[in-house]
Design an enzyme around this catalytic site. Structure first.
Site, PDB file in Angstrom:
ATOM      1  N   ASP A   1      -0.784  -6.702   4.853  1.00 51.19           N
ATOM      2  CA  ASP A   1      -1.591  -7.912   5.008  1.00 51.19           C
ATOM      3  C   ASP A   1      -0.759  -9.129   5.398  1.00 51.19           C
ATOM      4  O   ASP A   1      -1.189  -9.951   6.208  1.00 51.19           O
ATOM      5  CB  ASP A   1      -2.381  -8.201   3.731  1.00 51.19           C
ATOM      6  CG  ASP A   1      -3.613  -7.314   3.594  1.00 51.19           C
ATOM      7  OD1 ASP A   1      -3.985  -6.655   4.578  1.00 51.19           O
ATOM      8  OD2 ASP A   1      -4.207  -7.285   2.501  1.00 51.19           O
TER       9      ASP A   1
ATOM     10  N   THR B   1       0.809  -1.217   0.000  1.00 50.41           N
ATOM     11  CA  THR B   1       0.000   0.000   0.000  1.00 50.41           C
ATOM     12  C   THR B   1       0.840   1.265   0.000  1.00 50.41           C
ATOM     13  O   THR B   1       0.463   2.273  -0.616  1.00 50.41           O
ATOM     14  CB  THR B   1      -0.935   0.001   1.227  1.00 50.41           C
ATOM     15  OG1 THR B   1      -1.837  -1.099   1.119  1.00 50.41           O
ATOM     16  CG2 THR B   1      -1.735   1.292   1.314  1.00 50.41           C
TER      17      THR B   1
ATOM     18  N   GLN C   1      -6.115 -21.533  18.763  1.00 46.65           N
ATOM     19  CA  GLN C   1      -6.892 -20.532  18.043  1.00 46.65           C
ATOM     20  C   GLN C   1      -7.142 -19.296  18.909  1.00 46.65           C
ATOM     21  O   GLN C   1      -7.615 -18.278  18.398  1.00 46.65           O
ATOM     22  CB  GLN C   1      -8.239 -21.119  17.611  1.00 46.65           C
ATOM     23  CG  GLN C   1      -8.130 -22.261  16.624  1.00 46.65           C
ATOM     24  CD  GLN C   1      -9.487 -22.832  16.243  1.00 46.65           C
ATOM     25  OE1 GLN C   1     -10.523 -22.215  16.466  1.00 46.65           O
ATOM     26  NE2 GLN C   1      -9.490 -24.016  15.655  1.00 46.65           N
ATOM     27  N   CYS C   2      -6.833 -19.393  20.192  1.00 47.90           N
ATOM     28  CA  CYS C   2      -7.096 -18.279  21.103  1.00 47.90           C
ATOM     29  C   CYS C   2      -6.117 -17.134  20.863  1.00 47.90           C
ATOM     30  O   CYS C   2      -4.983 -17.344  20.442  1.00 47.90           O
ATOM     31  CB  CYS C   2      -6.987 -18.737  22.554  1.00 47.90           C
ATOM     32  SG  CYS C   2      -8.194 -19.995  23.018  1.00 47.90           S
TER      33      CYS C   2
ATOM     34  N   ASP D   1       1.153  -6.605  -4.429  1.00 52.16           N
ATOM     35  CA  ASP D   1       0.263  -6.464  -3.285  1.00 52.16           C
ATOM     36  C   ASP D   1       0.655  -7.590  -2.339  1.00 52.16           C
ATOM     37  O   ASP D   1       0.834  -8.734  -2.769  1.00 52.16           O
ATOM     38  CB  ASP D   1      -1.189  -6.621  -3.748  1.00 52.16           C
ATOM     39  CG  ASP D   1      -2.195  -6.382  -2.637  1.00 52.16           C
ATOM     40  OD1 ASP D   1      -2.060  -7.003  -1.565  1.00 52.16           O
ATOM     41  OD2 ASP D   1      -3.149  -5.606  -2.849  1.00 52.16           O
TER      42      ASP D   1
END
Length: 332
Positions: A98, A20, A269-270, A63
């Site tokens: 990203d 960006t 996943q926490c 990108d």
């Protein structure tokens, strides 16, 4: 060299990958654009407090959503060349946000032993648009390197230095997209490291993927990944590292992965905490099936670590051992 020692940079290489920060409008929206070096020189003209810097545009400009491990190999080579060929004592990588945390973590592992600081930065809005954070991040990064930053790879964003082995992009807006995750540490630091992990040694591409667990996940999905030719699998588990322990087919698939030499690493996943496979039966069953504990590693760190260990050509048993030991702070 002590990694905590800082030395003011005198000659900085700026590597521009796209993202960006240098994007301009196109028929299909914002897209990476060449010509950023001239814009940067005009913006920084007269800032006498900064060290000397030179600029290299990597090809192709992308990108960061299009980032790949193959591109990381080119980036790794460019960073090493900046030091060994161009005589730079610091490197600044301009990168889209990203996948910036993924790339910085990967380079942290790929550049083990390189005795210079490497900063990654970017922006949430393109340079030149209203309220952009581009110039403050770019100028701040150069100033930080000029003042002195410890060797190794770090992120610089909005005046803050972050360890890529512990952080992730947590926001898609604003000036603070990255945060250090509150993950468990405490793993033993691995010393001495195998010679194959040194940055001077070539690294092959490794086939690594990620599978998040969801309620009712089918063994067939895991089987498809196993049969796809992967070498490493990051299994994003529930809580402290639990999974479907009452599903014999799923556990059998994990055992088959181990028999094929696929390295399977459990993460949580926490947002906070980490994996402790032996607390619950639903975790210990995974351990019995050959799954390794990723402790408090982030997904970004685990992905980069497996790329290094598998790409270095180490025997599978050595890869499995080093996964659970700390290399660059990812398990501290």
């Amino acid at each position: 060299m002590n990694p905590a020692v800082t030395h003011p940079a005198r000659n900085i290489m700026v590597l521009y990958t796209g993202g960006t920060i240098g994007m301009q409008a196109s028929a299909n929206g914002l897209a990476p654009a060449s010509g950023f070096e001239q814009r940067m020189r005009e913006q920084l003209a007269g800032q006498s407090t900064l060290a000397s810097w030179q600029f290299q545009e990597l090809a192709p400009l992308i990108d960061s959503a299009n980032m790949t491990p193959l591109y990381w190999q080119r980036l790794r080579t460019a960073i090493i060349d900046a030091v060994q060929v161009h005589g730079c004592d610091a490197v600044l990588v301009l990168h889209g946000t990203d996948t910036l945390a993924y790339s910085a973590a990967a380079m942290g592992f790929q550049l083990i032993g390189l005795a210079v600081p490497v900063l990654f930065t970017g922006s949430m809005l393109p340079a030149g648009v209203a309220d952009s954070d581009a110039w403050e991040n770019l100028g701040g990064s150069l100033q930080a390197l000029t003042d002195g930053v410890a060797q190794g790879v770090q992120l610089y964003f909005h005046g803050e230095l972050l360890a890529p082995s512990r952080c992730a992009k947590v926001r898609s807006y604003g000036r603070h997209p990255f945060a250090t995750l509150k993950r468990f540490g405490g793993a033993a630091h691995a010393e001495p490291l195998p010679a194959q992990l040194d940055y001077r040694q070539p690294k092959a591409l490794a086939n690594v993927t990620v599978l998040p667990l969801v309620p009712g996940i089918a063994a067939q999905l895991l089987d498809a990944l196993i049969d796809s030719g992967i070498q490493g699998l990051i299994l994003e588990c529930f809580g402290s590292g639990t999974g479907p322990s009452d599903n014999p087919a799923f556990l059998a698939s994990l055992e088959r992965a181990q028999q094929r030499g696929i390295v399977v690493v459990a993460l949580t996943q926490c947002h906070e905490g980490g994996v402790e496979l032996d607390i619950y039966e639903a975790g210990s069953r995974l351990r019995q099936a050959g799954v390794l504990s990723g402790g408090g590693m982030t997904r970004e760190a685990a992905f980069g670590k497996l790329q290094l260990l598998l790409g270095a050509g180490l025997p599978t048993q050595d890869v499995r051992r080093w996964v659970e030991l700390d290399l660059i702070g990812e398990l501290r």
